[in-house]
Write a protein that holds these residues in place. Sequence first.
Motif: not given
Lengths: 114, 117
Positions: B10-18, B109-116
């Motif tokens: 799981y990954l949570v990022k902000r708009t505009g991040e690399k 792979g198991p997958g990465t759930r990304l939320t932006v």
Amino acid sequence: AQTVTQSQPEMSVQEAETVTLSCTYDTSESDYYLFWYKQPPSRQMILVIRQEAYKQQNATENRFSVNFQKAAKSFSLKISDSQLGDAAMYFCAYRRFGAQKLVFGQGTRLTINP
Amino acid sequence: DVKVTQSSRYLVKRTGEKVFLECVQDMDHENMFWYRQDPGLGLRLIYFSYDVKMKEKGDIPEGYSVSREKKERFSLILESASTNQTSMYLCASSPGQGLLMGTDTQYFGPGTRLTVL
């Protein structure tokens, strides 16, 4: 471009019964491969079964078998004696002969009722 | 057994991040793939690589880039993350040698759930 269509977003079946998941595809190629992948909840996707288009005999893997109708461009998956562990998302996929790329359908979520 | 691992579940990022998503396989496979999985759309290919430093665009490469500096590692890069890139990202690898015989199986792979946000 090749397309793969799974028209059943969700299916459910009683434990120990048989269920059939549908898949149709569109291609102008004569040599290709078809696959069914299983994605259990929160677990990795795994290959269930594979069919070569040049083979007339339908593939089978234990309780899993396919009904491959090349002229109709249909590739259904039959699961016999359904078990609770069969609950998953099932994806149908196509690959043209000699190509790397897999084209996937939309997926069917299968629920097994105890 | 083939093992394909992804750096985060799981990954949570902000708009505009690399954003960097990493994938590693341990079976000396030639080919590696990045897909995104969205409800009702199935899996769609973003990029794939058939050799170190070699890459090809898939069906939806816009907004993404990839890097494969070593055979076992394939990275997906979101240069400037946007909310429409919120998705499940799946990495896969395949041996490559069995391609013409149809025995070339992709391992996921198991997958990465990304939320932006």
